[in-house]
Write a protein that holds these residues in place. Structure first.
Motif, PDB file in Angstrom:
ATOM      1  N   GLU A   1       4.728   1.384   7.424  1.00  0.00           N
ATOM      2  CA  GLU A   1       3.861   1.037   8.551  1.00  0.00           C
ATOM      3  C   GLU A   1       3.585  -0.468   8.628  1.00  0.00           C
ATOM      4  O   GLU A   1       3.889  -1.091   9.642  1.00  0.00           O
ATOM      5  CB  GLU A   1       2.563   1.844   8.499  1.00  0.00           C
TER       6      GLU A   1
ATOM      7  N   GLY B   1       0.802  -1.215   0.000  1.00  0.00           N
ATOM      8  CA  GLY B   1       0.000   0.000   0.000  1.00  0.00           C
ATOM      9  C   GLY B   1       0.837   1.269   0.000  1.00  0.00           C
ATOM     10  O   GLY B   1       2.058   1.235  -0.121  1.00  0.00           O
ATOM     11  N   PRO B   2       0.159   2.426   0.159  1.00  0.00           N
ATOM     12  CA  PRO B   2       0.819   3.710   0.006  1.00  0.00           C
ATOM     13  C   PRO B   2       1.871   4.004   1.087  1.00  0.00           C
ATOM     14  O   PRO B   2       2.746   4.828   0.873  1.00  0.00           O
ATOM     15  CB  PRO B   2      -0.320   4.731   0.128  1.00  0.00           C
ATOM     16  N   ASP B   3       1.757   3.381   2.244  1.00  0.00           N
ATOM     17  CA  ASP B   3       2.671   3.674   3.350  1.00  0.00           C
ATOM     18  C   ASP B   3       3.349   2.373   3.765  1.00  0.00           C
ATOM     19  O   ASP B   3       3.060   1.823   4.821  1.00  0.00           O
ATOM     20  CB  ASP B   3       1.874   4.271   4.516  1.00  0.00           C
ATOM     21  N   PRO B   4       4.265   1.850   2.903  1.00  0.00           N
ATOM     22  CA  PRO B   4       4.801   0.507   3.135  1.00  0.00           C
ATOM     23  C   PRO B   4       5.539   0.367   4.464  1.00  0.00           C
ATOM     24  O   PRO B   4       5.573  -0.714   5.040  1.00  0.00           O
ATOM     25  CB  PRO B   4       5.755   0.279   1.960  1.00  0.00           C
TER      26      PRO B   4
ATOM     27  N   LEU C   1      12.515   3.348   7.309  1.00  0.00           N
ATOM     28  CA  LEU C   1      11.310   3.694   6.573  1.00  0.00           C
ATOM     29  C   LEU C   1      10.459   4.744   7.276  1.00  0.00           C
ATOM     30  O   LEU C   1       9.702   5.461   6.633  1.00  0.00           O
ATOM     31  CB  LEU C   1      10.481   2.442   6.270  1.00  0.00           C
ATOM     32  N   TYR C   2      10.579   4.863   8.589  1.00  0.00           N
ATOM     33  CA  TYR C   2       9.830   5.902   9.290  1.00  0.00           C
ATOM     34  C   TYR C   2      10.630   7.188   9.394  1.00  0.00           C
ATOM     35  O   TYR C   2      10.113   8.269   9.210  1.00  0.00           O
ATOM     36  CB  TYR C   2       9.463   5.437  10.707  1.00  0.00           C
TER      37      TYR C   2
END
Lengths: 307, 194
Positions: free
Chosen positions: B32, B27-30, B90-91
């Protein structure tokens, strides 16, 4: 003079057929507004466009917080179709000259629809750029005429356990319906958009069909979805997130990089969608970059306390 | 042969999530879902390693499980480490400064970080050579800190929830069962000796 962005031309490729049919019925509803502005894409007048790239339609419609349909970001896209949005009516109540229950068709006529491309900043430190279609909430206020003693506007989302499976979850601690509120000045601000569409078509259910708010300088949870009631009052309401975690979510919830959420920093945000190395991290702007239009509303207010 | 299967089985969740990441299924926020998945995997492997002793003690026929306890524990550490790296990468976009400020300002990050440090020490002291050098007594003392690590992991898990999650309750119930069994076992055996 109107530049067509890449996302506008490719958008038809990602739009499923049933959405196209929906769009046609939407255009009928908004036809009066569309007629005057032939040049603008989708036939809407445009203002308040950020020139940042909008998120793809698919990202904006599959990654949603709408707890009435479940707590996962993918739940609303899976289950929101179980909600029926036609017919729809909105109750206008409280301190107002023209209270009553109004059909969506009537409400659609109360303002000139236009497209606005806003940044949407979620309190969870991610953001997307989204093209909305709607008219300023101020037009609705003009129509229903709040009394001068009305200081706040309270909004409620539909709460129907039969259509919203997230409400049937045993684990949900939320006291439905979802409640949000604005001061009357915030409600009248030209940026506050009563929204019926996005990407030039009617709102998908998971994005808050058939009518929602979009308040671009506040965290996303203030932009309440699937509205069934608008009430005018002189008392500040306790909103749903305030009830759940008063130390984490306040009434104002203005985007503010200097005031951290107790559990994470709000100084930066992940601009979605992201790729395999994660999303781009950008600095969060005060009032989400809309300070020029809204900062005056909060003069003299301590934003550290009134978060 | 069985050892190989244990490692392959333990690596399977990692392969599963990496394939989803690379094929853009997350999805758009991989970041998370990836970070959440790795953290949850760390908890599951930690609980599996903690389940070995009670199983072997109550069912002696399971005693061969003891041979793989260390491998499962090391995989718990590996998932916890990847979880932390995923969060940083990633965050926080590999920003050192943000990592430091998170570690200073966010109690739930601190709690998770301490749990990771404990698992790191346990991983470093897991080879037989080190065990022999330390001596059984000291080694056992050190490795009892795994109980602290699992409790900290549960606190860390709960603290980051934005609203209630049923999975967390399940993991806490299993933790309580596994630690509770140990308390009962030692209480009974000490009474038996008197």
């Amino acid at each position: 003079m109107i530049k067509r962005h890449a996302w506008q031309t490719s958008e038809s490729q990602v739009t499923p057929e049933d959405v196209y049919k929906q769009r046609r019925s939407f255009l009928k509803l908004g036809g009066a507004a569309a007629a005057g502005s032939i040049l603008a894409p989708y036939g809407y007048a445009q203002s308040w466009r950020t020139d940042e790239d909008p998120a793809p339609f698919e990202a904006a419609t599959t990654y949603n917080n709408f707890y009435e349909f479940g707590m996962d970001k993918t739940d609303p896209a899976k289950y929101a179709h179980e909600m029926s949005v036609d017919p729809w009516s909105v109750k206008i109540e409280g301190m107002v000259e023209k209270p009553g229950s109004y059909n969506l068709e009537d409400i659609l006529k109360w303002g000139d629809q236009e497209e606005r491309i806003y940044r949407l900043r979620c309190v969870e430190a991610w953001s997307m750029v989204i093209p909305w279609v709607g008219y300023p909430l101020a037009s609705l206020l003009k129509q229903v005429k709040p009394l001068s003693k009305a200081k706040y506007v309270v909004f409620k989302t539909l709460a129907d356990r039969k259509q919203m499976r997230g409400m049937r979850s045993r684990f949900s601690l939320i006291d439905w319906p979802y409640i949000e509120g604005l001061t009357i000045e915030e409600a009248a601000n030209p940026l506050t958009l009563l929204t019926f569409g996005m990407y030039g078509q009617t709102l998908p259910n998971q994005n808050g069909a058939p009518v929602r708010l979009v308040i671009p300088w506040k965290y996303g949870f203030k932009s309440i979805k699937s509205i069934v009631s608008i009430e005018f009052t002189n008392r500040q309401p306790r909103t749903t997130w305030q009830q759940l975690q008063p130390k984490e979510y306040g009434f104002y919830a203005n985007v503010n990089p200097e005031v951290s959420h107790p559990r994470w920093s709000q100084a930066r945000e992940r601009r979605l969608p992201g790729g395999i190395f994660g999303a781009e991290r950008i600095d969060t702007q005060m009032f989400n970059g809309y300070g020029e239009q809204v900062a005056h509303l909060y003069k003299g207010l301590d934003l550290t306390k009134n978060y | 042969m069985i050892r190989l299967l244990v490692h392959l089985g333990s690596a399977a969740p990692l392969v599963f999530i990496l394939v989803q990441l690379l094929t853009r299924m997350l999805g758009p926020d991989p970041g998370e879902p990836l970070v959440r998945f790795l953290g949850e995997a760390a908890v599951v492997f930690l609980l599996m390693s903690l389940a070995v002793t009670p199983l072997v003690k109550t069912r002696p026929s399971f005693k061969r499980l003891m041979l793989y306890r260390r491998a499962v524990g090391l995989w718990a550490f590996a998932y916890a480490l990847l979880h932390a790296l995923g969060f940083w990468g990633l965050y926080l976009g590999w920003y050192w400064g943000d990592l430091v400020s998170e570690l200073v300002e966010r109690p739930y990050i601190v709690v998770g970080f301490i749990a990771l440090l404990i698992l790191l020490v346990l991983a470093l002291t897991s080879p037989k050579v080190v065990m022999r050098k330390l001596g059984g007594r000291r080694w056992r003392f050190a490795h009892r800190f795994v109980y602290v690590a699992v409790l900290l992991a549960m606190v860390h898990y709960f603290w980051q929830l934005r609203s209630f999650a049923g999975e967390w309750l399940v993991y806490v119930a299993i933790t309580a069962l596994l630690l509770g069994w140990r308390v009962m076992y030692h209480w009974r055996s000490s009474k038996g000796r008197v």
